[in-house]
Every structure is written in structure tokens, then in C-alpha cells.
Design a protein around this motif. Sequence first.
Motif, PDB file in Angstrom:
ATOM      1  N   GLY A 184     -26.983   6.540   7.626  1.00 55.22           N
ATOM      2  CA  GLY A 184     -27.940   5.557   8.119  1.00 55.22           C
ATOM      3  C   GLY A 184     -29.094   6.212   8.865  1.00 55.22           C
ATOM      4  O   GLY A 184     -29.337   7.408   8.724  1.00 55.22           O
ATOM      5  N   PRO A 185     -29.798   5.411   9.667  1.00 61.82           N
ATOM      6  CA  PRO A 185     -31.018   5.887  10.333  1.00 61.82           C
ATOM      7  C   PRO A 185     -30.767   6.945  11.415  1.00 61.82           C
ATOM      8  O   PRO A 185     -31.712   7.600  11.846  1.00 61.82           O
ATOM      9  CB  PRO A 185     -31.598   4.607  10.959  1.00 61.82           C
ATOM     10  CG  PRO A 185     -30.447   3.663  11.061  1.00 61.82           C
ATOM     11  CD  PRO A 185     -29.541   3.991   9.919  1.00 61.82           C
ATOM     12  N   GLY A 186     -29.508   7.113  11.834  1.00 57.39           N
ATOM     13  CA  GLY A 186     -29.233   8.099  12.877  1.00 57.39           C
ATOM     14  C   GLY A 186     -29.547   7.565  14.263  1.00 57.39           C
ATOM     15  O   GLY A 186     -30.145   6.500  14.421  1.00 57.39           O
ATOM     16  N   ILE A 187     -29.105   8.304  15.269  1.00 56.02           N
ATOM     17  CA  ILE A 187     -29.299   7.885  16.663  1.00 56.02           C
ATOM     18  C   ILE A 187     -30.320   8.832  17.300  1.00 56.02           C
ATOM     19  O   ILE A 187     -30.074  10.033  17.405  1.00 56.02           O
ATOM     20  CB  ILE A 187     -27.953   7.947  17.431  1.00 56.02           C
ATOM     21  CG1 ILE A 187     -26.913   7.067  16.744  1.00 56.02           C
ATOM     22  CG2 ILE A 187     -28.154   7.539  18.887  1.00 56.02           C
ATOM     23  CD1 ILE A 187     -25.509   7.210  17.309  1.00 56.02           C
ATOM     24  N   PRO A 188     -31.492   8.316  17.693  1.00 55.20           N
ATOM     25  CA  PRO A 188     -32.530   9.193  18.243  1.00 55.20           C
ATOM     26  C   PRO A 188     -32.112   9.872  19.547  1.00 55.20           C
ATOM     27  O   PRO A 188     -32.412  11.035  19.765  1.00 55.20           O
ATOM     28  CB  PRO A 188     -33.708   8.252  18.491  1.00 55.20           C
ATOM     29  CG  PRO A 188     -33.370   6.962  17.842  1.00 55.20           C
ATOM     30  CD  PRO A 188     -31.896   6.917  17.626  1.00 55.20           C
ATOM     31  N   ASP A 189     -31.437   9.147  20.414  1.00 55.70           N
ATOM     32  CA  ASP A 189     -31.062   9.702  21.709  1.00 55.70           C
ATOM     33  C   ASP A 189     -29.585   9.431  21.970  1.00 55.70           C
ATOM     34  O   ASP A 189     -29.206   8.363  22.440  1.00 55.70           O
ATOM     35  CB  ASP A 189     -31.928   9.083  22.812  1.00 55.70           C
ATOM     36  CG  ASP A 189     -31.701   9.761  24.161  1.00 55.70           C
ATOM     37  OD1 ASP A 189     -30.621  10.358  24.368  1.00 55.70           O
ATOM     38  OD2 ASP A 189     -32.596   9.695  25.010  1.00 55.70           O
ATOM     39  N   VAL A 190     -28.751  10.429  21.640  1.00 58.89           N
ATOM     40  CA  VAL A 190     -27.302  10.251  21.736  1.00 58.89           C
ATOM     41  C   VAL A 190     -26.870   9.983  23.184  1.00 58.89           C
ATOM     42  O   VAL A 190     -26.011   9.155  23.448  1.00 58.89           O
ATOM     43  CB  VAL A 190     -26.573  11.488  21.156  1.00 58.89           C
ATOM     44  CG1 VAL A 190     -25.100  11.458  21.501  1.00 58.89           C
ATOM     45  CG2 VAL A 190     -26.750  11.530  19.643  1.00 58.89           C
ATOM     46  N   GLY A 191     -27.512  10.676  24.126  1.00 60.84           N
ATOM     47  CA  GLY A 191     -27.168  10.483  25.538  1.00 60.84           C
ATOM     48  C   GLY A 191     -27.388   9.039  25.970  1.00 60.84           C
ATOM     49  O   GLY A 191     -26.557   8.426  26.634  1.00 60.84           O
ATOM     50  N   LEU A 192     -28.508   8.480  25.514  1.00 61.37           N
ATOM     51  CA  LEU A 192     -28.850   7.098  25.858  1.00 61.37           C
ATOM     52  C   LEU A 192     -27.849   6.120  25.223  1.00 61.37           C
ATOM     53  O   LEU A 192     -27.420   5.149  25.849  1.00 61.37           O
ATOM     54  CB  LEU A 192     -30.273   6.801  25.364  1.00 61.37           C
ATOM     55  CG  LEU A 192     -30.948   5.519  25.864  1.00 61.37           C
ATOM     56  CD1 LEU A 192     -31.063   5.550  27.384  1.00 61.37           C
ATOM     57  CD2 LEU A 192     -32.336   5.383  25.238  1.00 61.37           C
ATOM     58  N   ALA A 193     -27.460   6.412  23.965  1.00 59.12           N
ATOM     59  CA  ALA A 193     -26.539   5.524  23.251  1.00 59.12           C
ATOM     60  C   ALA A 193     -25.171   5.473  23.920  1.00 59.12           C
ATOM     61  O   ALA A 193     -24.408   4.533  23.719  1.00 59.12           O
ATOM     62  CB  ALA A 193     -26.388   5.983  21.802  1.00 59.12           C
TER      63      ALA A 193
END
Lengths: 137, 125
Positions: free
Chosen positions: A84-93
Motif C-alpha cells: 500500500g501507500p506506506g507510512i510516512p512517519d512511523v514514529g508518529l503512527a
Amino acid sequence: MSRTPVDDVCVAIRSDADVVAARSLGRSLAEQHGFGTTDVTMIATAISELARNILKYAHEGEIVVETVERGSMSGVSVVARDDGPGIPDVGLALQDGFSTANSLGLGLPGTRRLMDEFEIVSAPGSGTVITAIKWRR
Amino acid sequence: MPVPILKQGDCLIASIQSALTDADLLELRDELSERVGRYRSKGVIIDVTVLDVLDSFASRTLRTMAEMIRLRGAETVIVGIQPEVAFSMVQLGLSLDGVTTVLDLEEGLAHLDRSRRARVAHAGG
């Protein structure tokens, strides 16, 4: 209810019925591996949430559940993989209260609390692989 | 798999028999909301004893269900949440705020009975 022995579990996630199938097979594997009821339920719930994330953000992907050994420790790992589109900011997620798809924003931090280890590998445009492990006590 | 809904007096009892997909849960929500009107029910019991997972979607849908039923003039009681399911829900950060939950079907019926007596006493006084 008798259950047939389950080897490693790999379930393609494309619909809400696949979410139920993934957590049910994962539950059987964890039970078979000697986990207690509380741990089994936490693993099944984590699988459910990870499968939902796939549907919500990537629309399709897969869940793999298998047994893992590390030194004297034994457990199960749940891998959720999508293109999928991926997670731009893993820390934030992983912060409580963060969400981009208008859900409750509990998904990943909550799921991490259910498991012992939790790792996200993701970047925008290159999909997401989440690996969550629970060790047997 | 559809959930059987029993009518007992002015109550409806939805007795979940197996794991439900999201679509099954949404169908149950709409079915209960409709039957509360058809049978002029005052109370609804949703028995989740057999559910081994209550994840974010299921919790949210149960809350929505209870609120829809309340707006239709009836009270919802969720019964049978298993201890390990309750533990996982708390770990995950889920709650059923605003929804009455009791131990089992017997307690659920007793709860609705108390609500009924309170209504009758209120109407009589």
C-alpha cells in the motif's frame, strides 16, 4: 470442537471475511504452541487489528503467523505485509491518538501493547511490513 | 452468518453463535434497530459470550448499535464479555463507554426487569 493441527499460517487479506479467517487460524496456531487463553486472545486481537489496517490503508495484503525461537525463548510472530501507500512517519503512527483514516487512532499503539515486540518497516510508496512477536511465558 | 434474534415479552435477545464478519455485525445492527420498532421493544440484550475477539471495529459497532437502539426508545445491555476479551480490549485502548454491560444473560434479563419496574413506578407515580 476439534481442530486440525495448523502449520504456519498465511492468509491473503482482501475482505472482512479474511480478517476473521486470519485471526482464527492464528489463534489455533498459538493454542497449539502452548499459549494460555489470555495470550491467545491478545494474539488473535492483534492479528485482527493488523489485518484491518491492511484493508483500511492498502486494501490488500497478507498476514503470516509462524512460530519463532530465539535462544531459550519460544513464541509466535505475526507479520502483516502490504504494498500500500506506506507510512510516512512511523514514529508518529505509533503515538496514541494518531490516525489518518478517521478511525479511532488506536490501531498501532494499541496493537503494540498486546504484543511483546513490534517493528514497522515502511516508507511512502513502498508498502508496509509490520512484525509483532509474543513470547511464551 | 446471521444472528438469531429472539423476542421475549418486550425484550429482544440477540444471541451471537459464532465469529462475525464486519458485514454480519452491520446486518445485526440494522436488524435490531428495525425490530425494536416492529415489536415496540423496550430492551435489547446482545449476548457476545462466544466471541473470542472484540476488536476496534466490533467495539465501535456495538457502541453505535446501543446508541441507535437508544434513539429508537429501547435500552441495550451487552452480556457475556469473557475475561480475556475484556483484558485485550483494555490493552488495545477500547471501551464501551455509555453502554450497559453485565456478566451474563441472567444478569441482563434482571437488569432489564429492574428498568421495566422503574418505568412502571414512574408512570404510576
